[in-house]
Design a protein around this motif. Structure first.
Motif, PDB file in Angstrom:
ATOM      1  N   UNK A 119      20.614  23.865  54.928  1.00 14.30           N
ATOM      2  CA  UNK A 119      20.553  23.750  53.478  1.00 14.30           C
ATOM      3  C   UNK A 119      21.646  24.582  52.819  1.00 14.30           C
ATOM      4  N   UNK A 120      21.992  25.711  53.428  1.00 17.67           N
ATOM      5  CA  UNK A 120      23.001  26.576  52.816  1.00 17.67           C
ATOM      6  C   UNK A 120      24.413  26.042  53.024  1.00 17.67           C
ATOM      7  N   UNK A 121      24.759  25.663  54.237  1.00 19.64           N
ATOM      8  CA  UNK A 121      26.109  25.165  54.499  1.00 19.64           C
ATOM      9  C   UNK A 121      26.109  24.281  55.735  1.00 19.64           C
ATOM     10  N   UNK A 122      26.667  23.092  55.597  1.00 15.73           N
ATOM     11  CA  UNK A 122      26.755  22.149  56.703  1.00 15.73           C
ATOM     12  C   UNK A 122      27.944  21.219  56.451  1.00 15.73           C
ATOM     13  N   UNK A 123      28.268  20.427  57.445  1.00 18.72           N
ATOM     14  CA  UNK A 123      29.326  19.447  57.270  1.00 18.72           C
ATOM     15  C   UNK A 123      28.749  18.146  56.725  1.00 18.72           C
ATOM     16  N   UNK A 125      30.524  14.982  57.176  1.00 21.33           N
ATOM     17  CA  UNK A 125      31.673  14.359  57.832  1.00 21.33           C
ATOM     18  C   UNK A 125      32.833  15.346  57.880  1.00 21.33           C
ATOM     19  N   UNK A 126      33.791  15.262  56.961  1.00 17.37           N
ATOM     20  CA  UNK A 126      34.960  16.155  57.033  1.00 17.37           C
ATOM     21  C   UNK A 126      35.045  17.117  55.857  1.00 17.37           C
ATOM     22  N   UNK A 127      33.943  17.254  55.111  1.00 19.64           N
ATOM     23  CA  UNK A 127      33.955  18.222  54.015  1.00 19.64           C
ATOM     24  C   UNK A 127      32.658  19.037  54.022  1.00 19.64           C
ATOM     25  N   UNK A 128      32.614  20.022  53.158  1.00 17.25           N
ATOM     26  CA  UNK A 128      31.509  20.979  53.146  1.00 17.25           C
ATOM     27  C   UNK A 128      30.378  20.499  52.246  1.00 17.25           C
ATOM     28  N   UNK A 129      29.142  20.692  52.723  1.00 20.81           N
ATOM     29  CA  UNK A 129      27.958  20.318  51.948  1.00 20.81           C
ATOM     30  C   UNK A 129      26.981  21.477  51.949  1.00 20.81           C
ATOM     31  N   UNK A 130      25.911  21.322  51.173  1.00 23.08           N
ATOM     32  CA  UNK A 130      24.900  22.370  51.099  1.00 23.08           C
ATOM     33  C   UNK A 130      25.033  23.220  49.851  1.00 23.08           C
ATOM     34  N   UNK A 131      24.191  24.242  49.758  1.00 23.94           N
ATOM     35  CA  UNK A 131      24.163  25.111  48.575  1.00 23.94           C
ATOM     36  C   UNK A 131      25.521  25.729  48.282  1.00 23.94           C
ATOM     37  N   UNK A 132      26.206  26.204  49.310  1.00 19.95           N
ATOM     38  CA  UNK A 132      27.515  26.822  49.118  1.00 19.95           C
ATOM     39  C   UNK A 132      28.489  25.835  48.488  1.00 19.95           C
ATOM     40  N   UNK A 210      32.080  26.735  62.696  1.00 19.49           N
ATOM     41  CA  UNK A 210      31.172  25.633  62.967  1.00 19.49           C
ATOM     42  C   UNK A 210      30.357  25.928  64.223  1.00 19.49           C
ATOM     43  N   UNK A 211      29.137  25.480  64.233  1.00 17.76           N
ATOM     44  CA  UNK A 211      28.290  25.618  65.402  1.00 17.76           C
ATOM     45  C   UNK A 211      28.501  24.391  66.281  1.00 17.76           C
ATOM     46  N   UNK A 212      29.035  24.555  67.497  1.00 13.97           N
ATOM     47  CA  UNK A 212      29.334  23.406  68.364  1.00 13.97           C
ATOM     48  C   UNK A 212      28.125  22.495  68.556  1.00 13.97           C
ATOM     49  N   UNK A 213      28.350  21.204  68.293  1.00 21.28           N
ATOM     50  CA  UNK A 213      27.282  20.235  68.499  1.00 21.28           C
ATOM     51  C   UNK A 213      26.316  20.087  67.352  1.00 21.28           C
ATOM     52  N   UNK A 214      26.520  20.826  66.271  1.00 26.18           N
ATOM     53  CA  UNK A 214      25.614  20.765  65.125  1.00 26.18           C
ATOM     54  C   UNK A 214      26.408  20.668  63.826  1.00 26.18           C
ATOM     55  N   UNK A 215      25.714  20.297  62.747  1.00 25.95           N
ATOM     56  CA  UNK A 215      26.359  20.217  61.440  1.00 25.95           C
ATOM     57  C   UNK A 215      26.397  21.571  60.746  1.00 25.95           C
TER      58      UNK A 215
END
Length: 236
Positions: A119-123, A125-132, A210-215
Motif C-alpha cells: 500500500x505504501x510503495x509498489x510498482x 508496471x514501469x512506474x511507482x504506485x501506492x501512498x508515496x 525493489x524486492x526481487x520477485x515482488x511488486x
C-alpha cells in the motif's frame, strides 16, 4: 434525424464486441489474473516462476499463458532455451490497475485490505504506485508541475525534471504523462512517460529498491531525505 448504420458499420461493431468479450473472458480466470498481477512488477518471468506464483501445475500454466498471448495481454521473449513472459505494455498495466480499483468492494468508510508494504510503495508496471506515489503526484499538482488534468508536464515541471537530471523520451508514442488511478489509495499517481522516467531516476539514485520477485518497493534512508527535499514529504 435518425442515423442509419451500414452493413460495414455493423460488421465492425460485431468484431469489436467479439474482441472485447474475448479479452474479458481471458481475464475471467483467477489463475490468469494471478499471472497478470505478478507481471505488474514490469519484469519478465518464466512459466515455471509464474506457475509457483499462481499455485498451479506447469502444464496448466502453459495453457493459461497461451490464452493470454492470443488475446494480446502478454508477450513472450525467447532467449536461448528459456522463454520469458511480460505484460504486452503499459496500457495493459493501466487496464489491470483500473480493474483492481473497480473490483474492490466500495463501502462508506473505505479500509484497504492491501498489505501495508504494498500500500505504501509498489510498482505499477514501469512506474511507482501506492501512498508515496500519490503524495508525489499531489505535490506536483499543487506546485504546478503538472497541468490541472495531469495530462502533461508544465514548463515549471519540465524545468524541475531537467534540474534533477530526469531524462524524458521525446520519441516515444506513449503519453507524456497521465493520471493513473491508484487502486489501493483511490487517488491518482503519475503514469505515462514522465512516471516511468521518474521511477527509473529513483532507482538509479538508489532512493528506492525493489524486492526481487515482488511488486514491493522500499524507500532507502537517502530516499527519505530526497523525498523531503524535492517533494516536501516527511517520512519517518
Amino acid at each position: 434525424m435518425k442515423l442509419l448504420k451500414t452493413q460495414r458499420d455493423n460488421e465492425q461493431d460485431d468484431v469489436l464486441e467479439t474482441s472485447m468479450a474475448m479479452v474479458a473472458s481471458a481475464l475471467s480466470d483467477p489463475s490468469r489474473v494471478s499471472i497478470l498481477c505478478a507481471l505488474m512488477d514490469g519484469r519478465a518471468w518464466t512459466a515455471t516462476e509464474l506457475s509457483v506464483v499462481a499455485g498451479i501445475a506447469a502444464s496448466t500454466t502453459s495453457g493459461h499463458l497461451n490464452r493470454l498471448l492470443s488475446n494480446g495481454l502478454v508477450i513472450c521473449l525467447t532467449q536461448g532455451r528459456h522463454r520469458y513472459y511480460s505484460l504486452a505494455g503499459h496500457h495493459i498495466a493501466e487496464l489491470l490497475e483500473n480493474l483492481m480499483g473497480v473490483s474492490m468492494h466500495p463501502s462508506k468508510t473505505h479500509t484497504s485490505s492491501t498489505p501495508v508494504n504494498l500500500r505504501y510503495a509498489r510498482t505499477c508496471y514501469d512506474h511507482l504506485a501506492g501512498e508515496l506515489a500519490v503524495n508525489i503526484y499531489e505535490f506536483m499538482l499543487r506546485e504546478k508541475w503538472l497541468a490541472a488534468d495531469g495530462s502533461e508536464l508544465t514548463l515549471v515541471g519540465k524545468m524541475h525534471f531537467e534540474r534533477m537530471g530526469i531524462l524524458l523520451d521525446s520519441h516515444t508514442r506513449r503519453k507524456p504523462c497521465c493520471p493513473c488511478l491508484d487502486w489501493s489509495e483511490r487517488r491518482f499517481h503519475l503514469g505515462g512517460n514522465a512516471g516511468s522516467a521518474l521511477f527509473t531516476f529513483f532507482l538509479q539514485k538508489e532512493w528506492v529498491t525493489r524486492t526481487p520477485g515482488y511488486r514491493e518497493v522500499n524507500l532507502t534512508d537517502s530516499g527519505k531525505v530526497a523525498m523531503y527535499r524535492l517533494f516536501e514529504l516527511k517520512i519517518t
